[in-house]
Design an enzyme around this catalytic site. Structure first.
Site, PDB file in Angstrom:
ATOM      1  N   ASP A 127     -21.913   1.331   6.006  1.00 27.87           N
ATOM      2  CA  ASP A 127     -22.737   1.673   4.854  1.00 27.87           C
ATOM      3  C   ASP A 127     -23.610   2.890   5.145  1.00 27.87           C
ATOM      4  O   ASP A 127     -23.989   3.151   6.290  1.00 27.87           O
ATOM      5  CB  ASP A 127     -23.639   0.500   4.474  1.00 27.87           C
ATOM      6  CG  ASP A 127     -23.022  -0.409   3.435  1.00 27.87           C
ATOM      7  OD1 ASP A 127     -22.240   0.080   2.607  1.00 27.87           O
ATOM      8  OD2 ASP A 127     -23.312  -1.621   3.452  1.00 27.87           O
ATOM      9  N   ARG A 177     -15.927   5.419   0.669  1.00 23.96           N
ATOM     10  CA  ARG A 177     -16.553   4.828  -0.512  1.00 23.96           C
ATOM     11  C   ARG A 177     -17.545   5.836  -1.103  1.00 23.96           C
ATOM     12  O   ARG A 177     -18.452   6.295  -0.412  1.00 23.96           O
ATOM     13  CB  ARG A 177     -17.288   3.537  -0.150  1.00 23.96           C
ATOM     14  CG  ARG A 177     -18.049   2.904  -1.328  1.00 23.96           C
ATOM     15  CD  ARG A 177     -19.012   1.828  -0.850  1.00 23.96           C
ATOM     16  NE  ARG A 177     -18.292   0.722  -0.221  1.00 23.96           N
ATOM     17  CZ  ARG A 177     -18.846  -0.097   0.681  1.00 23.96           C
ATOM     18  NH1 ARG A 177     -20.090   0.088   1.085  1.00 23.96           N
ATOM     19  NH2 ARG A 177     -18.134  -1.080   1.199  1.00 23.96           N
ATOM     20  N   LYS A 180     -23.238   6.303  -6.126  1.00 28.82           N
ATOM     21  CA  LYS A 180     -24.252   7.240  -6.626  1.00 28.82           C
ATOM     22  C   LYS A 180     -25.404   7.374  -5.647  1.00 28.82           C
ATOM     23  O   LYS A 180     -25.933   8.458  -5.447  1.00 28.82           O
ATOM     24  CB  LYS A 180     -24.770   6.779  -7.989  1.00 28.82           C
ATOM     25  CG  LYS A 180     -23.775   6.956  -9.120  1.00 28.82           C
ATOM     26  CD  LYS A 180     -24.428   6.654 -10.467  1.00 28.82           C
ATOM     27  CE  LYS A 180     -23.442   6.832 -11.616  1.00 28.82           C
ATOM     28  NZ  LYS A 180     -24.073   6.602 -12.931  1.00 28.82           N
ATOM     29  N   GLY A 181     -25.842   6.272  -5.042  1.00 22.16           N
ATOM     30  CA  GLY A 181     -26.990   6.281  -4.137  1.00 22.16           C
ATOM     31  C   GLY A 181     -28.123   5.451  -4.707  1.00 22.16           C
ATOM     32  O   GLY A 181     -28.414   5.528  -5.900  1.00 22.16           O
ATOM     33  N   ALA A 182     -28.778   4.653  -3.839  1.00 21.69           N
ATOM     34  CA  ALA A 182     -29.769   3.701  -4.325  1.00 21.69           C
ATOM     35  C   ALA A 182     -31.129   3.818  -3.645  1.00 21.69           C
ATOM     36  O   ALA A 182     -31.980   2.966  -3.834  1.00 21.69           O
ATOM     37  CB  ALA A 182     -29.243   2.280  -4.141  1.00 21.69           C
ATOM     38  N   THR A 219     -18.565   2.289  -8.498  1.00 21.54           N
ATOM     39  CA  THR A 219     -19.395   2.571  -9.667  1.00 21.54           C
ATOM     40  C   THR A 219     -19.170   1.501 -10.721  1.00 21.54           C
ATOM     41  O   THR A 219     -18.098   0.898 -10.785  1.00 21.54           O
ATOM     42  CB  THR A 219     -19.082   3.953 -10.262  1.00 21.54           C
ATOM     43  OG1 THR A 219     -19.956   4.207 -11.361  1.00 21.54           O
ATOM     44  CG2 THR A 219     -17.635   4.039 -10.752  1.00 21.54           C
ATOM     45  N   HIS A 220     -20.213   1.285 -11.544  1.00 23.67           N
ATOM     46  CA  HIS A 220     -20.079   0.411 -12.700  1.00 23.67           C
ATOM     47  C   HIS A 220     -20.119   1.213 -13.986  1.00 23.67           C
ATOM     48  O   HIS A 220     -20.007   0.647 -15.074  1.00 23.67           O
ATOM     49  CB  HIS A 220     -21.227  -0.622 -12.725  1.00 23.67           C
ATOM     50  CG  HIS A 220     -21.390  -1.347 -11.433  1.00 23.67           C
ATOM     51  ND1 HIS A 220     -22.370  -1.051 -10.525  1.00 23.67           N
ATOM     52  CD2 HIS A 220     -20.669  -2.356 -10.887  1.00 23.67           C
ATOM     53  CE1 HIS A 220     -22.255  -1.836  -9.476  1.00 23.67           C
ATOM     54  NE2 HIS A 220     -21.225  -2.634  -9.670  1.00 23.67           N
ATOM     55  N   ARG A 281     -33.537  -2.918  -4.934  1.00 24.17           N
ATOM     56  CA  ARG A 281     -32.743  -1.731  -5.287  1.00 24.17           C
ATOM     57  C   ARG A 281     -31.860  -2.007  -6.498  1.00 24.17           C
ATOM     58  O   ARG A 281     -31.638  -1.136  -7.339  1.00 24.17           O
ATOM     59  CB  ARG A 281     -31.910  -1.275  -4.085  1.00 24.17           C
ATOM     60  CG  ARG A 281     -32.737  -0.580  -3.018  1.00 24.17           C
ATOM     61  CD  ARG A 281     -31.870   0.160  -2.023  1.00 24.17           C
ATOM     62  NE  ARG A 281     -31.124  -0.741  -1.170  1.00 24.17           N
ATOM     63  CZ  ARG A 281     -31.580  -1.249  -0.039  1.00 24.17           C
ATOM     64  NH1 ARG A 281     -32.796  -0.959   0.376  1.00 24.17           N
ATOM     65  NH2 ARG A 281     -30.838  -2.044   0.694  1.00 24.17           N
ATOM     66  N   ARG A 282     -31.347  -3.236  -6.614  1.00 15.45           N
ATOM     67  CA  ARG A 282     -30.542  -3.568  -7.796  1.00 15.45           C
ATOM     68  C   ARG A 282     -31.409  -3.566  -9.053  1.00 15.45           C
ATOM     69  O   ARG A 282     -30.991  -3.142 -10.119  1.00 15.45           O
ATOM     70  CB  ARG A 282     -29.887  -4.941  -7.622  1.00 15.45           C
ATOM     71  CG  ARG A 282     -28.952  -5.092  -6.449  1.00 15.45           C
ATOM     72  CD  ARG A 282     -27.692  -4.257  -6.529  1.00 15.45           C
ATOM     73  NE  ARG A 282     -27.851  -2.859  -6.199  1.00 15.45           N
ATOM     74  CZ  ARG A 282     -27.970  -2.384  -4.956  1.00 15.45           C
ATOM     75  NH1 ARG A 282     -27.983  -3.192  -3.928  1.00 15.45           N
ATOM     76  NH2 ARG A 282     -28.077  -1.083  -4.752  1.00 15.45           N
TER      77      ARG A 282
END
Length: 301
Positions: A127, A177, A180-182, A219-220, A281-282
């Site tokens: 990650d 992978r 976008k970045g969190a 991505t979603h 973060r979510r």
């Protein structure tokens, strides 16, 4: 929220927090998350496991995290879908930030995880964390790939450097992978507007899809999913040569739809008790979650 211990204490003790967190965290123990994976794989989905926790404060903590992955892989080895599994490892959880020896320590611990994964036919993806660790993380990935060429890298589209990194990593067999970045990053190193980040993601994705590697489209965003499928059609890519990735608890119907129309979709399964950093973060990424979170925090149902 992520860095304020007072907020953390209040969140962890708020009524209903466990119920809300369970929407995004697949289990607290290895057997629990393996049971979730068994259900998902029976529906044609693939999985990657993420043992929650980051920023190990000493070598013992890093060793404990490593052992947790080894224990998980021992359970996975008993499953018929073991060779379809990936595990995601944060290097800060296995010692990256422990002084001058951190990078060496993180490499050695992650290598042990790679050895265990390789023994059951699984893969490992390293990650990416905040921008201060990018160079060290990619250096560890490069070293691991010497013996474990399937080791995956993660790139974050909001970093200004990422298109160049994509070009460097878009090589034969390279698993990358793209997300976008969190993390909260300064403007000097990261794009700030959603529009700019989306454009960067599309550019980076094109680089990866045009290369001979194995892009992992994390991505979603419906628009970016469509762009991924359009690029695959245009470039005549085999469905097995790339995959979509989505988080547990986010757009599960879309995950099934992608599988139903012939694509690979891998679900990111976080598990464990150290869920706070991941969860906040979510919340930050998904505005609709904020109202749910706020109601739970003040004790409303």
């Amino acid at each position: 929220m992520a860095n304020d211990p007072r907020v953390r204490s209040r969140v962890e003790s708020a009524p209903g927090t466990d119920e809300l967190v369970s929407r995004f965290v697949a289990g607290r123990t290895a057997p629990e998350v393996v049971a979730v994976a068994d259900d998902l794989t029976s529906k044609g989905l693939q999985v990657t496991f993420d043992r929650l926790g980051e920023n190990a404060t000493d070598e013992d903590e890093a060793a404990e995290c490593t052992q947790g992955y080894l224990d998980l892989l021992a359970l996975v080895a008993q499953e018929p879908w073991a060779d379809q599994v990936d595990v995601s490892v944060k290097l800060s959880a296995v010692g990256l930030q422990l002084g001058r020896a951190g990078e060496h320590l993180a490499h050695d611990f992650t290598r042990r995880i790679c050895e265990a994964a390789d023994a059951v036919g699984a893969t490992v993806t390293v990650d990416m964390e905040d921008h201060t660790t990018t160079d060290a993380t990619l250096a560890v990935v490069e070293r691991l790939r010497q013996d474990f060429p399937s080791t995956g890298a993660v790139l974050q589209a909001y970093l200004r450097r990422t298109e160049s990194d994509c070009r460097a990593l878009a090589t034969e067999g390279s698993r990358v992978r793209l997300c976008k970045g969190a993390y909260s990053e300064p403007a000097g190193v990261a794009l700030q507007s959603r529009h700019e980040i989306d454009l960067s993601y599309a550019r980076c994705l094109r680089v990866l899809m045009e290369g001979p590697g194995h892009p992992m489209i994390a991505t979603h965003d419906p628009r970016l999913v469509e762009i991924g499928m359009a690029l695959a059609r245009k470039l005549d890519r085999d469905p097995g040569s790339f995959e979509f990735q989505m988080l547990f608890g986010v757009r599960p119907i879309e995950q099934r739809r992608l599988v139903d129309i012939g694509h690979q979709c891998r679900v990111y399964l976080p598990y464990g008790t150290d869920w706070y950093g991941y969860f906040t973060r979510r919340v930050a990424e998904k505005p609709a979650t904020v109202s749910l979170f706020a109601r739970q925090l003040i004790g409303r149902r």
